[in-house]
Design a protein around this motif. Structure first.
Motif, PDB file in Angstrom:
ATOM      1  N   ARG A 113       5.113  -6.790   9.038  1.00 18.70           N
ATOM      2  CA  ARG A 113       5.730  -7.592   7.975  1.00 18.70           C
ATOM      3  C   ARG A 113       5.486  -9.094   8.134  1.00 18.70           C
ATOM      4  O   ARG A 113       5.446  -9.833   7.154  1.00 18.70           O
ATOM      5  CB  ARG A 113       7.213  -7.293   7.818  1.00 18.70           C
ATOM      6  CG  ARG A 113       8.105  -7.722   8.976  1.00 18.70           C
ATOM      7  CD  ARG A 113       9.563  -7.590   8.590  1.00 18.70           C
ATOM      8  NE  ARG A 113       9.855  -6.232   8.073  1.00 18.70           N
ATOM      9  CZ  ARG A 113      10.833  -5.959   7.248  1.00 18.70           C
ATOM     10  NH1 ARG A 113      11.635  -6.922   6.835  1.00 18.70           N
ATOM     11  NH2 ARG A 113      11.060  -4.727   6.850  1.00 18.70           N
ATOM     12  N   ASN A 143       9.940  -4.365  -1.936  1.00 17.85           N
ATOM     13  CA  ASN A 143       9.356  -3.063  -1.633  1.00 17.85           C
ATOM     14  C   ASN A 143       8.222  -3.174  -0.618  1.00 17.85           C
ATOM     15  O   ASN A 143       8.146  -2.409   0.330  1.00 17.85           O
ATOM     16  CB  ASN A 143       8.831  -2.409  -2.916  1.00 17.85           C
ATOM     17  CG  ASN A 143       9.943  -2.154  -3.904  1.00 17.85           C
ATOM     18  OD1 ASN A 143      11.112  -2.164  -3.538  1.00 17.85           O
ATOM     19  ND2 ASN A 143       9.595  -1.948  -5.147  1.00 17.85           N
ATOM     20  N   SER A 144       7.341  -4.147  -0.830  1.00 23.03           N
ATOM     21  CA  SER A 144       6.205  -4.313   0.070  1.00 23.03           C
ATOM     22  C   SER A 144       6.689  -4.710   1.457  1.00 23.03           C
ATOM     23  O   SER A 144       6.188  -4.216   2.457  1.00 23.03           O
ATOM     24  CB  SER A 144       5.258  -5.391  -0.439  1.00 23.03           C
ATOM     25  OG  SER A 144       4.969  -5.194  -1.775  1.00 23.03           O
ATOM     26  N   GLY A 183       6.725  -2.759   7.501  1.00 19.79           N
ATOM     27  CA  GLY A 183       7.233  -2.441   8.834  1.00 19.79           C
ATOM     28  C   GLY A 183       6.820  -3.440   9.896  1.00 19.79           C
ATOM     29  O   GLY A 183       7.074  -4.630   9.758  1.00 19.79           O
ATOM     30  N   THR A 242      -0.835  -1.133   5.623  1.00 19.83           N
ATOM     31  CA  THR A 242      -0.320  -1.169   6.998  1.00 19.83           C
ATOM     32  C   THR A 242      -1.167  -0.242   7.889  1.00 19.83           C
ATOM     33  O   THR A 242      -1.460  -0.588   9.032  1.00 19.83           O
ATOM     34  CB  THR A 242       1.160  -0.738   7.086  1.00 19.83           C
ATOM     35  OG1 THR A 242       1.293   0.559   6.538  1.00 19.83           O
ATOM     36  CG2 THR A 242       2.062  -1.681   6.352  1.00 19.83           C
ATOM     37  N   THR A 243      -1.586   0.905   7.350  1.00 20.01           N
ATOM     38  CA  THR A 243      -2.463   1.798   8.116  1.00 20.01           C
ATOM     39  C   THR A 243      -3.790   1.097   8.416  1.00 20.01           C
ATOM     40  O   THR A 243      -4.311   1.171   9.530  1.00 20.01           O
ATOM     41  CB  THR A 243      -2.729   3.099   7.311  1.00 20.01           C
ATOM     42  OG1 THR A 243      -1.467   3.620   6.899  1.00 20.01           O
ATOM     43  CG2 THR A 243      -3.461   4.132   8.130  1.00 20.01           C
ATOM     44  N   GLY A 292       1.056   3.317  -3.556  1.00 19.27           N
ATOM     45  CA  GLY A 292       1.464   3.147  -2.162  1.00 19.27           C
ATOM     46  C   GLY A 292       0.519   2.228  -1.395  1.00 19.27           C
ATOM     47  O   GLY A 292       0.176   2.485  -0.244  1.00 19.27           O
ATOM     48  N   ASP A 350       4.806   0.754  -4.763  1.00 19.25           N
ATOM     49  CA  ASP A 350       4.426  -0.617  -5.102  1.00 19.25           C
ATOM     50  C   ASP A 350       4.436  -0.798  -6.612  1.00 19.25           C
ATOM     51  O   ASP A 350       4.194   0.133  -7.383  1.00 19.25           O
ATOM     52  CB  ASP A 350       3.062  -0.967  -4.494  1.00 19.25           C
ATOM     53  CG  ASP A 350       1.949  -0.080  -5.010  1.00 19.25           C
ATOM     54  OD1 ASP A 350       1.005  -0.615  -5.580  1.00 19.25           O
ATOM     55  OD2 ASP A 350       2.046   1.150  -4.854  1.00 19.25           O
ATOM     56  N   ALA A 358       7.883  -1.733   3.279  1.00 11.77           N
ATOM     57  CA  ALA A 358       6.801  -0.809   3.615  1.00 11.77           C
ATOM     58  C   ALA A 358       5.920  -1.367   4.732  1.00 11.77           C
ATOM     59  O   ALA A 358       5.292  -0.610   5.461  1.00 11.77           O
ATOM     60  CB  ALA A 358       5.954  -0.533   2.376  1.00 11.77           C
ATOM     61  N   THR A 365      10.393   2.897  -3.084  1.00 11.61           N
ATOM     62  CA  THR A 365       9.420   2.260  -2.196  1.00 11.61           C
ATOM     63  C   THR A 365       8.023   2.111  -2.794  1.00 11.61           C
ATOM     64  O   THR A 365       7.159   1.514  -2.189  1.00 11.61           O
ATOM     65  CB  THR A 365       9.296   3.050  -0.873  1.00 11.61           C
ATOM     66  OG1 THR A 365       9.099   4.406  -1.202  1.00 11.61           O
ATOM     67  CG2 THR A 365      10.527   2.886  -0.023  1.00 11.61           C
ATOM     68  N   THR A 371      -7.247   3.856  -0.009  1.00 14.31           N
ATOM     69  CA  THR A 371      -6.644   5.170  -0.290  1.00 14.31           C
ATOM     70  C   THR A 371      -7.680   6.241  -0.628  1.00 14.31           C
ATOM     71  O   THR A 371      -7.326   7.412  -0.800  1.00 14.31           O
ATOM     72  CB  THR A 371      -5.680   5.092  -1.493  1.00 14.31           C
ATOM     73  OG1 THR A 371      -6.460   4.811  -2.666  1.00 14.31           O
ATOM     74  CG2 THR A 371      -4.626   4.009  -1.328  1.00 14.31           C
ATOM     75  N   GLU A 407       1.818   0.757   2.021  1.00 15.42           N
ATOM     76  CA  GLU A 407       1.730   1.706   3.134  1.00 15.42           C
ATOM     77  C   GLU A 407       0.274   1.835   3.597  1.00 15.42           C
ATOM     78  O   GLU A 407      -0.013   1.825   4.796  1.00 15.42           O
ATOM     79  CB  GLU A 407       2.269   3.084   2.727  1.00 15.42           C
ATOM     80  CG  GLU A 407       3.776   3.151   2.520  1.00 15.42           C
ATOM     81  CD  GLU A 407       4.236   2.690   1.139  1.00 15.42           C
ATOM     82  OE1 GLU A 407       3.396   2.186   0.351  1.00 15.42           O
ATOM     83  OE2 GLU A 407       5.439   2.822   0.836  1.00 15.42           O
TER      84      GLU A 407
END
Ligand SMILES: [Fe+2]
Length: 486
Positions: free
Chosen positions: A164, A155-156, A161, A135-136, A129, A123, A159, A121, A93, A132
């Motif tokens: 997963r 939640n994870s 997607g 995943t990026t 986050g 963490d 997120a 949503t 991040t 998210e």
């Protein structure tokens, strides 16, 4: 000498590892090789799942214990992993997480205001986050085959997607004390049987009563059909759902792919929830009054109480879609965790990268965390849209209860069955469960709590309202100085 009707304080006493070897046995115990018919992983026990050729990513925080990391890397590599990489929030991040202390329990209402409360949503580990951001990262690093992240929860998963399938498990083991916890080594068949015995009476419940020496006193009643619906959905491994609304709301059913056409069960609970702790930490004793599930009045609570009162005043016109009345906060969570050997961590209580530094204590079997806020009546999209239109947040915030008695009146009788009695799970004293425990070790040892918090006047010397309720953190700090358990 005073005699108390609640068991006296005690605490787990793990030694800080001083070498990789100190951590290897536990790393081995928690490592599971993936097989096609694998058992489902739970939200409480970390399991390090590995298959041959894996490249594993472990998302952690800056105070990661180095010996834990080395031991887990070694054991996962022995299990077939080609690469084990620990990755920190800064890499994902661009910034480090903040540090938190249990002194600031009021923060839980601030997190709610920021849209980062439980049930949203964000963490649970850092609130940054990370799911998210991971995943990026995976989009540009497809070589990683598995990820360990956060402390638990759906939640994870949501997120993650399209990635997963790569979510392999949780990573709460930045902290050595938590990594070493014997709670994780509890025999799973015994755990399952214990949870089955806890939940069984819910199907027959016609009335429910929750009381606690800190002042909680909540009651509700159920029809036969409502009790069955509750019972059918109450099981989440390690974290049992003891409120019918939380498991029949559309958001829960939507996640599980169930039929959402049946409206949620509002048990119309009345009474008061009182306590001094939440997931963030401690605060002056609070009293929250509920009428037909709705929060109508808040007394005390210091800055935590002020924050809740302000939000209630500001949003007094909110009527959540599908709800039978106006009101921002509703009793929407009564969870009972079941990790017998879990405890209040001492190593990072006052300096933690976890946004919820007081989360670990609620994992112990018999500790309740009750939550108030809102849950989506039908689906989360509708609820989110309502939030956007009305400038309000959803999710919920908590109060912990340590010595609760949770009892149900069995339908057609005057008999009240105590599922939890003064914080003690009835299942732990069940002769059949104890006989089963004997297959794995000594029942007295296996089924014993390692940690019981001190509450003066309730289970140890002192006066609850004078010595503890106004400033629980000061009391705990004093005990630490005196070399006493907390
Ligand atoms: Fe919750």
């Amino acid at each position: 000498m005073a005699v108390y009707s609640y068991p006296g304080p005690r605490s787990a006493d793990y030694k800080k590892p001083s070498s990789v070897d100190d951590c290897i046995p536990q790393a081995r115990a928690l490592t599971a090789k993936l097989v096609p018919s694998d058992r489902p992983t739970g939200p409480v026990v970390p399991e390090f799942r590995v298959r041959k050729g894996d490249r594993l990513l472990i998302v952690t925080v800056p105070d990661q214990d180095k010996y834990v990391a080395e031991a887990v890397t070694q054991v996962l590599t022995e299990g077939g992993a080609e690469e084990v990489r620990f990755i920190y929030p800064k890499e994902l991040t661009g910034r480090d997480p903040e540090r938190y202390s249990v002194e600031d329990g009021w923060r839980e209402v601030a997190l709610y205001e920021e849209g980062k409360a439980s049930g949203t949503t964000a963490d649970l580990l850092t609130g940054m986050g990370l799911a998210e951001a991971t995943t990026t990262f995976l989009d540009t690093h497809p070589e990683y085959t598995g990820v360990f992240l956060d402390v638990a929860g759906g939640n994870s998963t949501r997120a993650f997607g399209k990635h997963r399938d790569k979510l392999r498990g949780t990573w709460p083991c930045n902290n050595w004390e938590w990594f070493l916890s014997r709670a994780h080594n509890f025999p799973l068949p015994l755990w399952e049987e214990m949870e089955r015995r806890i939940l069984e009476p819910l199907a027959k419940a016609s009335e429910v009563r929750i009381t606690d020496p800190e002042g909680t006193n909540i009651e509700f009643s159920l029809t036969a059909e409502e009790a069955i619906r509750w019972y059918n959905n109450a099981f989440v491994r390690g974290h049992l759902m003891m409120n019918p609304f939380q498991v029949t709301a559309g958001e829960f059913h939507g996640r599980l792919g169930y039929d959402v056409r049946t409206p949620p069960v509002f048990p119309k609970a009345n009474g008061v929830l009182a306590g001094t702790a939440n997931h963030c930490g401690f605060f002056p004793r609070i009293e929250l009054y509920f009428e037909r599930d709705r929060l109508v009045e808040v007394k005390g609570g210091g800055r935590y109480g002020d924050g809740i009162r302000e939000l209630m005043d500001k949003h007094n016109d909110i009527q959540w879609p599908g709800y039978h009345d106006k009101g921002l906060f509703w009793l929407c969570d009564t969870a009972l965790c079941t990790a017998v050997g879990a405890f209040r961590r001492k190593s990072d209580l006052f300096e933690s990268y976890w946004v919820y530094p007081n989360l670990p204590e609620r994992s112990r079997a018999g500790v309740f965390h009750l939550g108030f806020g809102s849950r989506a009546y039908r689906d989360e999209k509708t609820a989110d849209q309502y939030c956007r239109e009305h400038g309000v947040q959803r999710g919920h915030i908590h109060v912990h209860n340590y010595f609760a008695t949770f009892e149900v009146r069995l339908r057609g009788t005057d008999y009240w069955y105590k599922i939890v009695d003064k914080g003690q799970l009835a299942a732990l004293s069940d002769p059949e469960l104890r006989a089963m425990a004997a297959q794995y070790g000594h029942p007295d040892e296996l089924l014993k709590y390692d940690w019981i918090p001190p509450l003066p006047g309730i289970n140890c010397e002192g006066d609850y309202l004078k010595d503890y309720a106004p400033d629980p953190t000061a009391y705990l700090k004093k005990r630490i100085e005196e070399g006493k358990t907390i």
